[in-house]
Design a protein around this motif. Structure first.
Motif, mmCIF file in Angstrom:
data_model
loop_
_atom_site.group_PDB
_atom_site.id
_atom_site.type_symbol
_atom_site.label_atom_id
_atom_site.label_comp_id
_atom_site.label_asym_id
_atom_site.label_seq_id
_atom_site.Cartn_x
_atom_site.Cartn_y
_atom_site.Cartn_z
ATOM 1 N N VAL A 128 0.861 -1.180 0.000
ATOM 2 C CA VAL A 128 0.000 0.000 0.000
ATOM 3 C C VAL A 128 0.900 1.234 0.000
ATOM 4 O O VAL A 128 1.776 1.369 0.862
ATOM 5 N N VAL A 129 0.689 2.114 -0.979
ATOM 6 C CA VAL A 129 1.465 3.345 -1.109
ATOM 7 C C VAL A 129 0.672 4.482 -0.474
ATOM 8 O O VAL A 129 -0.436 4.805 -0.916
ATOM 9 N N VAL A 130 1.249 5.086 0.569
ATOM 10 C CA VAL A 130 0.581 6.129 1.349
ATOM 11 C C VAL A 130 1.271 7.464 1.085
ATOM 12 O O VAL A 130 2.485 7.594 1.308
ATOM 13 N N THR A 131 0.515 8.450 0.637
ATOM 14 C CA THR A 131 1.096 9.742 0.285
ATOM 15 C C THR A 131 0.912 10.749 1.419
ATOM 16 O O THR A 131 0.443 10.408 2.497
ATOM 17 N N GLY A 132 1.300 12.025 1.156
ATOM 18 C CA GLY A 132 1.438 12.973 2.248
ATOM 19 C C GLY A 132 0.579 14.214 2.176
ATOM 20 O O GLY A 132 -0.572 14.184 1.753
ATOM 21 N N PHE A 133 1.175 15.350 2.589
ATOM 22 C CA PHE A 133 0.464 16.614 2.782
ATOM 23 C C PHE A 133 -0.438 16.991 1.617
ATOM 24 O O PHE A 133 -1.640 17.133 1.755
ATOM 25 N N ASP A 134 0.168 17.233 0.457
ATOM 26 C CA ASP A 134 -0.568 17.723 -0.701
ATOM 27 C C ASP A 134 -0.387 16.795 -1.889
ATOM 28 O O ASP A 134 -0.474 17.208 -3.034
ATOM 29 N N SER A 135 -0.146 15.535 -1.586
ATOM 30 C CA SER A 135 0.100 14.564 -2.636
ATOM 31 C C SER A 135 -1.152 13.756 -2.917
ATOM 32 O O SER A 135 -2.224 14.006 -2.372
ATOM 33 N N ALA A 136 -0.997 12.752 -3.802
ATOM 34 C CA ALA A 136 -2.129 11.937 -4.214
ATOM 35 C C ALA A 136 -1.602 10.685 -4.892
ATOM 36 O O ALA A 136 -0.415 10.586 -5.220
ATOM 37 N N LYS A 137 -2.482 9.751 -5.124
ATOM 38 C CA LYS A 137 -2.101 8.464 -5.714
ATOM 39 C C LYS A 137 -1.533 8.618 -7.115
ATOM 40 O O LYS A 137 -0.869 7.705 -7.623
ATOM 41 N N GLU A 138 -1.789 9.750 -7.783
ATOM 42 C CA GLU A 138 -1.272 9.962 -9.135
ATOM 43 C C GLU A 138 0.193 10.382 -9.160
ATOM 44 O O GLU A 138 0.797 10.417 -10.233
ATOM 45 N N LEU A 198 4.542 13.177 4.602
ATOM 46 C CA LEU A 198 3.700 12.925 5.774
ATOM 47 C C LEU A 198 3.179 11.493 5.783
ATOM 48 O O LEU A 198 2.919 10.922 6.850
ATOM 49 N N GLY A 199 3.058 10.889 4.591
ATOM 50 C CA GLY A 199 2.674 9.485 4.528
ATOM 51 C C GLY A 199 3.647 8.587 5.259
ATOM 52 O O GLY A 199 3.283 7.486 5.687
ATOM 53 N N GLY A 200 4.903 9.043 5.417
ATOM 54 C CA GLY A 200 5.858 8.275 6.202
ATOM 55 C C GLY A 200 5.439 8.176 7.654
ATOM 56 O O GLY A 200 5.590 7.121 8.293
ATOM 57 N N TYR A 201 4.907 9.270 8.205
ATOM 58 C CA TYR A 201 4.378 9.228 9.568
ATOM 59 C C TYR A 201 3.167 8.305 9.637
ATOM 60 O O TYR A 201 3.067 7.446 10.530
ATOM 61 N N PHE A 202 2.232 8.473 8.680
ATOM 62 C CA PHE A 202 1.038 7.622 8.677
ATOM 63 C C PHE A 202 1.432 6.144 8.624
ATOM 64 O O PHE A 202 0.877 5.313 9.342
ATOM 65 N N ALA A 203 2.378 5.812 7.747
ATOM 66 C CA ALA A 203 2.772 4.419 7.568
ATOM 67 C C ALA A 203 3.488 3.879 8.800
ATOM 68 O O ALA A 203 3.238 2.744 9.235
ATOM 69 N N PRO A 222 8.374 12.548 8.330
ATOM 70 C CA PRO A 222 8.748 13.237 9.568
ATOM 71 C C PRO A 222 8.704 12.303 10.772
ATOM 72 O O PRO A 222 7.785 11.507 10.917
ATOM 73 N N PHE A 223 9.695 12.434 11.612
ATOM 74 C CA PHE A 223 9.680 11.746 12.904
ATOM 75 C C PHE A 223 8.872 12.560 13.910
ATOM 76 O O PHE A 223 8.153 12.011 14.739
ATOM 77 N N ARG A 224 9.001 13.892 13.811
ATOM 78 C CA ARG A 224 8.314 14.788 14.741
ATOM 79 C C ARG A 224 8.097 16.130 14.039
ATOM 80 O O ARG A 224 8.898 16.541 13.199
ATOM 81 N N ALA A 252 -0.494 18.566 14.208
ATOM 82 C CA ALA A 252 0.970 18.605 14.250
ATOM 83 C C ALA A 252 1.493 18.134 15.595
ATOM 84 O O ALA A 252 2.548 17.475 15.666
ATOM 85 N N ARG A 253 0.780 18.451 16.673
ATOM 86 C CA ARG A 253 1.207 18.020 18.010
ATOM 87 C C ARG A 253 1.271 16.500 18.104
ATOM 88 O O ARG A 253 2.118 15.943 18.808
ATOM 89 N N GLN A 254 0.388 15.827 17.362
ATOM 90 C CA GLN A 254 0.339 14.372 17.441
ATOM 91 C C GLN A 254 1.373 13.680 16.556
ATOM 92 O O GLN A 254 1.590 12.472 16.694
ATOM 93 N N VAL A 255 1.992 14.426 15.661
ATOM 94 C CA VAL A 255 3.001 13.820 14.786
ATOM 95 C C VAL A 255 4.312 13.718 15.560
ATOM 96 O O VAL A 255 5.149 14.620 15.572
ATOM 97 N N ASP A 256 4.471 12.624 16.257
ATOM 98 C CA ASP A 256 5.650 12.350 17.074
ATOM 99 C C ASP A 256 5.743 10.838 17.237
ATOM 100 O O ASP A 256 4.869 10.213 17.837
#
Length: 330
Positions: A128-138, A198-203, A222-224, A252-256
């Motif tokens: 599963v490829v997970v994208t980030g802030f302003d990205s998309a599956k395309e 940001l998908g790196g954080y989600f993943a 992002p790690f944090r 943003a506070r929860q991205v840690d």
């Protein structure tokens, strides 16, 4: 920021997406202001739709449609009232392309996600490829192609607040719930995850909390996040994608990942570019160090998403996922 500055900032991201660099320069050199970005990129996307209609073969038609999807997606990178329509156009062009090129490709949608499952039905693993802030599956079609070429199935997804769903949903921090629904919908027992930006954080969060994740890779994740130090454009994008400034601050506070990283027990590859320096963003080295089976690839000349360094990481990351999911060395 001027149109010229914005175009320069998006250069490696756009070319990494797969658009022709000379055409990108022609399109962006003609921008009088940043408000022209969206309309100019949308026009370029429509040019490719017309080429698809006149194509001499199904293969050429599909290739033109994929290129249209890329240009429509890139149209969404600058703030514009047309951004949601451009995202819908990208989604439609990708769907048309896969209908032509890959008759076995399957649209899969449920609460909080939509995407395309590609690859053989009997694939030895699914990513599963997970994208980030302003990205998309395309955006990451080259990554998808690299994984498909190695025999894996790939599900490139728009989650809450992303891509075609940005018009109707907002980011959620508990992305593991989204991935749980994805795994259920795909009907597989285990998956690999690759998260970008940001998908790196989600993943990574998902790999810590969802036991059906068997392999993980992150790119520029992002790690944090430190809200007070984040650049204004990043905070603005987050406010749009979360629904408000207050919601963005809380998100943003929860991205840690400090507490979650030790719980990621699957093989993990973290990829960073050393030129990717964004105030308020702690990059992924800490994640690789704290995860029990983490490894770290830092590319000295790489920027955010490493669009300027594809040969330095793309094959390595793809092989990591193949080997982890199948035991085969690609």
């Amino acid at each position: 920021m001027s149109a010229t500055e914005f175009a320069a900032a998006q250069w490696t991201r756009a070319t990494g997406t797969g658009v022709d660099p000379h055409e990108y320069r022609r399109v962006t050199n003609g921008l009088a202001s940043l408000t022209d970005w969206g309309p100019s990129f949308v026009r370029t996307g429509h040019n490719y739709l017309r080429r698809a209609q006149d194509a001499a073969s199904p293969l050429a038609e599909g290739e033109y449609l994929l290129m249209a999807a890329r240009w429509f997606h890139l149209a969404t990178l600058a703030p514009s009232p047309e951004a949601h329509r451009a995202a819908a156009a990208a989604d439609d062009a990708l769907g048309q392309a896969l209908t032509v090129l890959e008759t076995d490709a399957r649209r899969v949608s449920s609460e909080g996600f939509t995407g395309w499952l590609r690859g053989p039905a009997d694939a030895p693993g699914t990513v599963v490829v997970v994208t980030g802030f302003d990205s998309a599956k395309e955006e990451f079609l080259d990554l998808t192609s690299a994984l498909l070429a190695r025999g894996l199935a790939v599900f490139a997804v728009d989650g809450p607040g992303q891509g075609v769903l940005a018009a109707t949903t907002t980011f959620v921090p508990d992305y593991e719930r989204v991935v749980g629904r994805i795994i259920d919908a795909l009907g597989v027992a285990r998956i690999g995850l690759v998260g970008l930006s940001l998908g790196g954080y989600f993943a990574a969060r998902t790999a810590a909390l969802e036991p059906r994740v068997a392999a993980l890779a992150t790119v520029s994740g992002p790690f944090r996040l430190d809200w007070e130090q984040l650049p204004a454009p990043v905070r603005d994008i987050m406010a749009i994608r979360t629904g408000s400034g207050a919601a963005a601050h809380e998100f943003a506070r929860q991205v840690d990942l400090a507490a979650l990283a030790p719980r990621i027990t699957v093989p993990l590859l973290v990829v960073d570019g050393e030129q990717d320096v964004i105030p308020g963003v702690t990059n992924g080295e800490h994640l690789a160090r704290l995860a029990p089976r983490g490894s770290y690839l830092s590319v000295p000349h790489g920027d955010h998403l490493l669009g300027n360094a594809r040969p330095d990481w793309l094959s390595h990351l793809s092989n990591h996922l193949v080997h982890t999911l199948t035991g085969v060395t690609a």
